[in-house]
Design an enzyme around this catalytic site. Structure first.
Site, PDB file in Angstrom:
ATOM      1  N   GLU A   1       0.844  -1.094   0.027  1.00  0.00           N
ATOM      2  CA  GLU A   1       0.238   0.044   0.027  1.00  0.00           C
ATOM      3  C   GLU A   1       0.894   1.278  -0.059  1.00  0.00           C
ATOM      4  OE1 GLU A   1      -2.137  -0.670   3.752  1.00  0.00           O
ATOM      5  OE2 GLU A   1      -3.256  -2.260   2.853  1.00  0.00           O
TER       6      GLU A   1
ATOM      7  N   GLY B   1       2.444   4.998  -0.862  1.00  0.00           N
ATOM      8  CA  GLY B   1       1.665   6.272  -0.886  1.00  0.00           C
ATOM      9  C   GLY B   1       2.895   7.279  -1.492  1.00  0.00           C
TER      10      GLY B   1
ATOM     11  N   TYR C   1       3.431  18.634  10.837  1.00  0.00           N
ATOM     12  CA  TYR C   1       4.150  17.366  11.387  1.00  0.00           C
ATOM     13  C   TYR C   1       5.893  17.908  11.208  1.00  0.00           C
ATOM     14  CZ  TYR C   1       0.835  14.387   8.741  1.00  0.00           C
ATOM     15  OH  TYR C   1      -0.081  13.917   8.378  1.00  0.00           O
TER      16      TYR C   1
ATOM     17  N   CYS D   1      -4.003  33.566   8.985  1.00  0.00           N
ATOM     18  CA  CYS D   1      -3.544  34.294  10.199  1.00  0.00           C
ATOM     19  C   CYS D   1      -3.444  33.328  11.374  1.00  0.00           C
ATOM     20  CB  CYS D   1      -5.165  35.092  10.588  1.00  0.00           C
ATOM     21  SG  CYS D   1      -5.367  36.324   9.207  1.00  0.00           S
ATOM     22  N   GLU D   2      -2.435  32.743  11.394  1.00  0.00           N
ATOM     23  CA  GLU D   2      -1.905  31.766  12.414  1.00  0.00           C
ATOM     24  C   GLU D   2      -0.493  31.743  12.481  1.00  0.00           C
ATOM     25  OE1 GLU D   2      -3.528  28.467  13.480  1.00  0.00           O
ATOM     26  OE2 GLU D   2      -5.605  28.610  12.521  1.00  0.00           O
TER      27      GLU D   2
ATOM     28  N   TYR E   1       0.541  13.772   0.350  1.00  0.00           N
ATOM     29  CA  TYR E   1      -0.207  14.560   1.352  1.00  0.00           C
ATOM     30  C   TYR E   1       0.081  16.107   1.469  1.00  0.00           C
ATOM     31  CZ  TYR E   1       0.159   9.717   2.935  1.00  0.00           C
ATOM     32  OH  TYR E   1       0.258   8.494   2.860  1.00  0.00           O
TER      33      TYR E   1
HETATM   34  C1  LIG Z   1      -1.440   5.808   4.852  1.00  0.00           C
HETATM   35  C2  LIG Z   1      -1.552   4.496   4.746  1.00  0.00           C
HETATM   36  C3  LIG Z   1      -0.589   3.763   3.768  1.00  0.00           C
HETATM   37  C4  LIG Z   1       0.427   4.715   2.972  1.00  0.00           C
HETATM   38  O1  LIG Z   1       1.548   5.136   3.782  1.00  0.00           O
HETATM   39  P1  LIG Z   1       2.650   5.690   2.958  1.00  0.00           P
HETATM   40  O2  LIG Z   1       3.548   6.326   4.055  1.00  0.00           O
HETATM   41  O3  LIG Z   1       2.032   6.840   2.140  1.00  0.00           O
HETATM   42  O4  LIG Z   1       3.274   4.878   2.170  1.00  0.00           O
HETATM   43  C5  LIG Z   1      -0.770   2.724   3.582  1.00  0.00           C
HETATM   44  N1  LIG Z   1      -1.683   1.934   4.168  1.00  0.00           N
HETATM   45  C6  LIG Z   1      -2.528   2.526   5.104  1.00  0.00           C
HETATM   46  C7  LIG Z   1      -3.631   1.538   5.839  1.00  0.00           C
HETATM   47  C8  LIG Z   1      -2.376   3.671   5.472  1.00  0.00           C
HETATM   48  O5  LIG Z   1      -3.242   4.400   6.339  1.00  0.00           O
END
Ligand SMILES: *Cc1c(COP(=O)(O)O)cnc(C)c1O
Length: 422
Positions: free
Chosen positions: A277, A279, A321, A347-348, A376
């Protein structure tokens, strides 16, 4: 590697100068490189296949970048989608991701969302707790459709670049323990409305050290062996995302091939399909946020503020972060490097991208690029301070297309309705 480079002294995305996009679309604007998305996806897939991982399901984490054109670019390469809401499932489907490549994750799925996921036939719903498993079974029964599920296990491993993105310790809200996973898996097998197909983990994000991943993956492999040893069927092991990217000031992240070696080592001989998964590792360096310098404000006591037309609502990561983004001039000028505080108009005080950063010379009207903003970035943007939602542009070679236009003020106001007594 990415496709944002200086060409004839001008920062460009593939063959398009960023200044040309600013001219056509205005700023702030997110700009994505098709070639970088394609490269990152294929490098990861090829690294896994080179280590003997056969036909992995690479489900792009939609929350990292949920633009439909981006999802379509990845879907055309064969990517699946890791989703955490009905909205994300709908996006993935709209972008052409087949339901059998869509994973539905997330700690708090509503019954409506579960019903939607079952009705479109996603490949697995990752169960995060026992009450959620019961809810899924009830929804499945009411629809007369068996639910294909996997259990998200919290492997109790510390990892991740920042406390707010670490998810794999037992004190975090995500997933069940190993003992619970074994008990629930057996229970689910006996439930006519549930079909458990595997187990999943995701221990955090922006991970730059492979050791916690190796630990988590081998614990997960142990779980698969125990489940199989009990005579339970396990078809899939989902190892999540989390691989870090270089944000320039941080430890060099492992390469996809080092990651693939760790995966192969931990899962040798398991006889399951692997799912991932990713991202950030696919999207972060495929995008930049382009902004314009409004003013340079020098305080008598010496602080120098670079005031931009982009703000925390457009790129939240630094405020949320303390994230670091490399900041580059689009047409670098001659002149001394000096320390700046880079801020937006919101305004922060939190609307500060960085403090005391040594940057090259700038003048009002110059364009600046926040690098590594493809993950992100736009997906976390808001209209805070009633600033129009930041637009997105996708580049391919010498072409570019606006893939999310900047809303007009009329459109923004028209979304709201009034109360009958007003
Ligand atoms: C956010 C998330 C990802 C992706 O994370 P990355 O750090 O962007 O690779 C994969 N699986 C789940 C369940 C997530 O919540």
């Amino acid at each position: 590697m990415n496709h944002f480079e200086l060409r004839d002294g001008e920062l460009s995305c593939e063959d398009v100068p960023l200044a040309a996009i600013a001219e056509a679309v205005g700023t702030p604007v997110y700009i994505y490189s098709t070639a970088t998305f394609e490269r990152h996806y294929t490098v990861l897939r090829d690294a896994l296949e080179a280590e003997g991982v056969r036909d992995p399901l690479i489900a792009f984490a939609v929350k990292a970048n949920s633009n439909l054109a981006v999802l379509r670019t990845l879907a055309q390469l064969g990517a699946g989608a890791d989703t955490v809401s009905e909205g994300e499932i709908r996006r993935a489907l709209a972008a052409g991701v087949p339901p059998e490549r869509i994973v539905f994750s997330g700690v708090g799925k509503t019954r409506t969302e579960i019903a939607f996921a079952l009705s479109v036939g996603v490949c697995e719903i990752n169960v995060e707790s026992e009450p959620e498993m019961i809810a899924i079974a009830q929804v499945a029964e009411s629809l007369g459709r068996r639910a294909t599920i996997a259990f998200r296990v919290n492997p109790d491993v510390a990892a991740g670049g920042h406390a707010k993105i670490a998810t794999g310790k037992s004190e975090n809200k995500f997933g069940v323990s190993f003992a619970e996973a074994e008990r629930l898996y057996a229970n689910a097998t006996n439930n006519a409305w549930l079909k458990p197909v595997g187990v999943a983990c995701h221990i955090g994000s922006q991970i730059t050290d492979l050791a916690p991943m190796a630990e988590a993956f081998s614990k997960m492999a142990g779980l698969v062996r125990r489940l199989k040893g009990e005579g339970l069927e396990v078809e899939r092991l989902d190892l999540g995302g989390g691989l870090g990217v270089p944000y320039f000031n941080q430890p060099e992240p492992p390469s996809p091939s080092e990651y693939a070696k760790v995966v192969a080592e931990a899962t040798r001989g398991l006889d399951v399909t692997l799912a991932f998964e990713p991202g950030r590792v696919i999207a972060a360096n495929a995008g930049v946020l382009l902004a314009k310098v409004l003013h340079i404000h020098e305080r008598p006591e010496g602080r120098r503020f670079l005031v931009l037309d982009a703000a925390m609502n457009d790129l939240l990561r630094p405020a949320m972060y303390d994230a670091y983004h490399d900041i580059r001039a689009v047409s670098p000028r001659q002149g001394p490097v000096r320390p700046y505080d880079v801020v937006g108009p919101v305004c922060e005080t939190g609307d500060t991208f960085t403090r005391d950063r040594d940057l090259p010379a700038f003048e009002a009207g110059d364009l600046v690029a926040f690098m590594s903003a493809g993950a992100y970035g736009a997906s976390m943007a808001s209209e805070y301070n009633s600033r129009p939602l930041v637009p997105e542009v996708l580049v391919k070679g010498s072409e570019f297309a606006v893939v999310r236009p900047r809303p007009t003020y009329e459109e923004m106001l028209a979304r709201e309705t009034t109360a009958p007594w007003l």
